[in-house]
Design an enzyme around this catalytic site. Structure first.
Site, mmCIF file in Angstrom:
data_model
loop_
_atom_site.group_PDB
_atom_site.id
_atom_site.type_symbol
_atom_site.label_atom_id
_atom_site.label_comp_id
_atom_site.label_asym_id
_atom_site.label_seq_id
_atom_site.Cartn_x
_atom_site.Cartn_y
_atom_site.Cartn_z
ATOM 1 N N ASP A 165 -94.262 -37.046 -4.978
ATOM 2 C CA ASP A 165 -94.599 -35.705 -5.500
ATOM 3 C C ASP A 165 -93.734 -35.407 -6.723
ATOM 4 O OD1 ASP A 165 -92.724 -35.476 -2.890
ATOM 5 O OD2 ASP A 165 -91.979 -34.224 -4.491
ATOM 6 N N ASP A 223 -91.926 -32.650 -6.900
ATOM 7 C CA ASP A 223 -91.071 -31.571 -6.403
ATOM 8 C C ASP A 223 -91.731 -30.218 -6.730
ATOM 9 O OD1 ASP A 223 -88.746 -30.953 -4.890
ATOM 10 O OD2 ASP A 223 -87.729 -30.322 -6.706
HETATM 11 N N1 LIG Z 1 -89.540 -33.149 -3.420
HETATM 12 C C1 LIG Z 1 -88.760 -33.670 -2.492
HETATM 13 N N2 LIG Z 1 -87.530 -33.159 -2.251
HETATM 14 C C2 LIG Z 1 -86.727 -33.721 -1.325
HETATM 15 N N3 LIG Z 1 -87.079 -34.776 -0.581
HETATM 16 C C3 LIG Z 1 -88.285 -35.297 -0.775
HETATM 17 N N4 LIG Z 1 -88.892 -36.351 -0.196
HETATM 18 C C4 LIG Z 1 -90.104 -36.484 -0.753
HETATM 19 N N5 LIG Z 1 -90.302 -35.545 -1.698
HETATM 20 C C5 LIG Z 1 -89.175 -34.782 -1.735
#
Ligand SMILES: Nc1ncnc2[nH]cnc12
Ligand SMILES: CSC[C@H]1O[C@H](OP(=O)(O)O)[C@H](O)[C@@H]1O
Length: 290
Positions: free
Chosen positions: A211, A213
């Site tokens: 992703d 974030d």
């Molecule tokens: N955006 C994110 N923040 C923290 N841990 C994660 N693991 C997968 N995506 C994450």
């Protein structure tokens, strides 16, 4: 360590709770002075090599990143004779060019955790281990070559920040990390990497981006659903990369990871309590007179 010791310890993260293709498997319940590992260690053969697999969050993903007993996990792998540990982690990306589905071998860490036991030391035995390069550079290079042999888009290097979790970041936090030049965000690399260094193990991470974030203007904020969807698409490539990595692990490590404690112990040996000496014998025995 014996001839039959696993050549690789694999700590599977989110989505990776077992390793398909392992044969001659045994389930090993390891007791450690630091408590129980997240799950039984599964030893087995993969691509003709012995490996040890451990599910970081437990078999049914029952442990939060804070609850994972990182010390027991690393100690358990060390006690089985493992010398190299590969952590597999789902991470968010903090830069446009590290996109969901890409695999990265990070080379730096920032520790934003607050509630974790992050050292084997204490209780009368003090050590200050060096972690200027918290991932083993040699093992990370082999790991990068392995991910590069797959069809995935890959990147070498990048700073990974570990947050305490289990919540994801606020937009302000995400922008702050970006402004510091951080590339990736996760919840587990610290203290896993630091404990591996204390235990004299080579440690590298395959980070698979799931992703963007919460900073990206046109992408939805991260959610568990989003992470799982991307994981399902990319986990088989991580497994392929690990098969390729195993082919390159014949040579003995020549880095300094194994002797990480050589210049790190500061306590006068005559002051070390016998119980502490015994608890840490696996790590420090070779440096202390009996
Ligand atoms: N955006 C994110 N923040 C923290 N841990 C994660 N693991 C997968 N995506 C994450
Ligand atoms: C399921 S999203 C957040 C969760 O996923 C990552 O776990 P891991 O590093 O074990 O793959 C992240 O660190 C969080 O624990």
């Amino acid at each position: 360590m014996s001839e039959n010791s696993p050549v690789l310890g694999i700590i599977g993260g989110s989505g990776l709770y077992q390793f398909p293709g392992l044969t001659d498997t045994a389930q090993v319940e390891v007791e450690t002075p630091f408590g129980a590992p997240s799950a039984p260690v599964i030893t087995g053969t993969l691509a003709g090599k012995r490996v040890a697999f451990l599910a970081r969050h437990g078999l049914g993903h029952t442990l939060t990143p804070t609850e994972v007993n990182y010390r027991a996990n690393i100690y358990a792998l060390k006690s089985l004779g493992v010398r190299r540990v590969l952590g597999v982690s789902a991470v968010g990306s903090l830069r446009e060019d590290y996109a969901p589905g890409h695999l990265i071998v990070p080379n730096q860490l920032i520790d934003f955790t607050r509630k974790r036991a992050s050292s084997f030391f204490g209780e009368g035995l003090v050590a200050h281990v060096g972690v200027p390069d918290p991932f083993c550079p040699d093992f990370s290079e082999l790991t990068y070559q392995a991910i590069s042999s797959t069809d995935a888009m890959t990147h070498q290097g990048g700073t990974l920040v570990t947050i305490e979790g289990p919540r994801f970041s606020t937009r302000a936090e995400s922008h702050l990390f970006r402004s510091w030049g951080v590339s990736l965000i996760g919840m587990t690399a610290c203290p896993e990497a630091f404990l591996a260094r204390e235990a004299g193990l080579c440690y590298a991470t395959i980070a698979h981006v799931t992703d963007y974030d919460v900073w990206h203007q046109s992408e939805e904020p991260v959610s568990v659903e989003m992470v799982i969807q991307t994981l399902h698409r990319s986990l088989h490539i991580v497994q392929e990369a690990i098969l390729s990595l195993l082919e390159s692990l014949d040579a003995e490590p020549t880095c300094g990871c194994e002797s990480s404690l050589e210049k790190a112990l500061i306590t006068n040996p005559s002051h070390i309590p016998p119980e502490t000496r015994q608890r840490l014998a696996l790590l420090v025995g070779k440096y202390l007179e009996p």
